[in-house]
Design an enzyme around this catalytic site. Structure first.
Site, PDB file in Angstrom:
ATOM      1  N   LEU A  37       0.818  -1.220   0.000  1.00 62.30           N
ATOM      2  CA  LEU A  37       0.000   0.000   0.000  1.00 62.30           C
ATOM      3  C   LEU A  37       0.851   1.269   0.000  1.00 62.30           C
ATOM      4  O   LEU A  37       1.919   1.314   0.607  1.00 62.30           O
ATOM      5  CB  LEU A  37      -0.922  -0.008   1.226  1.00 62.30           C
ATOM      6  N   HIS A  41      -3.535   4.429  -1.892  1.00 65.42           N
ATOM      7  CA  HIS A  41      -4.478   3.501  -1.241  1.00 65.42           C
ATOM      8  C   HIS A  41      -5.041   4.117   0.035  1.00 65.42           C
ATOM      9  O   HIS A  41      -6.233   4.005   0.327  1.00 65.42           O
ATOM     10  CB  HIS A  41      -3.769   2.193  -0.862  1.00 65.42           C
TER      11      HIS A  41
END
Ligand code: PAF
Length: 283
Positions: A37, A41
């Site tokens: 991530l 995100h």
């Protein structure tokens, strides 16, 4: 490892949590991811928290959307780092099934992505969107979200999934969120981790070149000439191979006409060494 955000790995455990939330009348927002991530995100998770009472983040590197020659085995994975970021973003639950949980022995049903999947990425990654559509259909059935959030970085993916939800009457709303970029314009992507220092310096020119093309078209420039010029600039900047750079109808991703007055999108995919970068901008 995180000590607060809850992580579940089986559909059984997932359903126990979501059933409790539903019983309390809580709505659910889903952010589907393949992990590794980044700030893009995290911004999707924050948006999910605004759109629903509970935010579920799925982390699953989906094998069915990778072709045999693609980067499944080297795709970046960092679960501990992901959980820390999701804690900070105040996610309520991480759904991280194993491949066996998602695709048990005997699994053989799939979604065939619709017309939005043809061409562009579909030309270069023919099975990709069937894999994406299938795993997202499963994620939607597993998590039963009211809303699911997707980044516009994968603009064609969003179009394919909007079409799937519409065509199959899936009871949720998809929300597209603007692409997050580094300060130099490079779209955030887990695959940026593959770039060497030299490639990383070249990479932002993809955004500047397609932005210039979008600007020229908005001012009435000829599309074909603009695309040829953009390709020349990408090559001069150091991109070894250009899969495509195209101007399309923003909604259908079909061929676009500047005379139609419909919203247009510039979409591009090109290679720096072994890394394939995609990006897109509105005209
Ligand atoms: O965009 C991604 O990360 C993936 O394609 C998705 C939507 C999580 C499906 O595996």
């Amino acid at each position: 490892m995180s000590d607060t955000v809850k992580i579940v790995r089986t559909v059984h455990d997932l359903r126990k949590v979501t059933a409790k939330w539903r019983h309390r009348g809580h709505s659910i927002g889903l952010v589907p991811t393949m992990g590794a991530l980044h700030a893009g995100h995290v911004s999707l998770v924050r948006l999910a928290k605004k759109k629903a009472d509970r935010a579920v983040v799925s982390i699953f590197v989906n094998p069915t959307q990778f072709a045999a020659n693609e980067d499944l085995s080297r795709y970046p994975r960092d679960e501990a780092g992901d959980l820390k970021k999701l804690d900070d973003a105040d996610a309520d639950l991480v759904w991280a099934p194993t491949v066996e949980e998602m695709y048990p022995d005997g699994f053989s049903t799939g979604v065939r992505a619709g017309s939005a999947a043809k061409e562009l990425e579909g030309t270069f990654r023919p099975q990709h969107f069937d894999g994406v559509a299938t795993v997202c259909a499963k994620l939607f059935n597993q998590v039963t979200p009211n809303v699911a959030i997707f980044g516009e970085k994968d603009f064609q993916q969003l179009a394919v999934l909007l079409q799937m939800v519409r065509d199959l009457n899936m009871p949720l709303k998809l929300i597209g969120a603007p692409t997050k970029r580094d300060t130099d314009g490079l779209a955030l992507s887990s695959r940026n981790a593959y770039l060497s220092a030299t490639e990383r310096k070249i990479a932002p020119s993809l955004f500047s070149i397609i932005s210039a093309l979008a600007g020229d078209i908005a001012e009435g420039a000829d599309v074909a000439a603009g695309v040829t010029n953009a390709k020349r600039k990408l090559t001069a900047a150091g991109f070894e191979k250009i899969d495509y750079i195209e101007v399309r109808d923003s909604e259908t991703l079909g061929s676009a006409s500047t005379a139609s007055g419909r919203p247009l999108r510039v979409l591009a995919a090109c290679w720096l060494g072994k890394t394939r970068l995609i990006d897109n901008v509105a005209v």
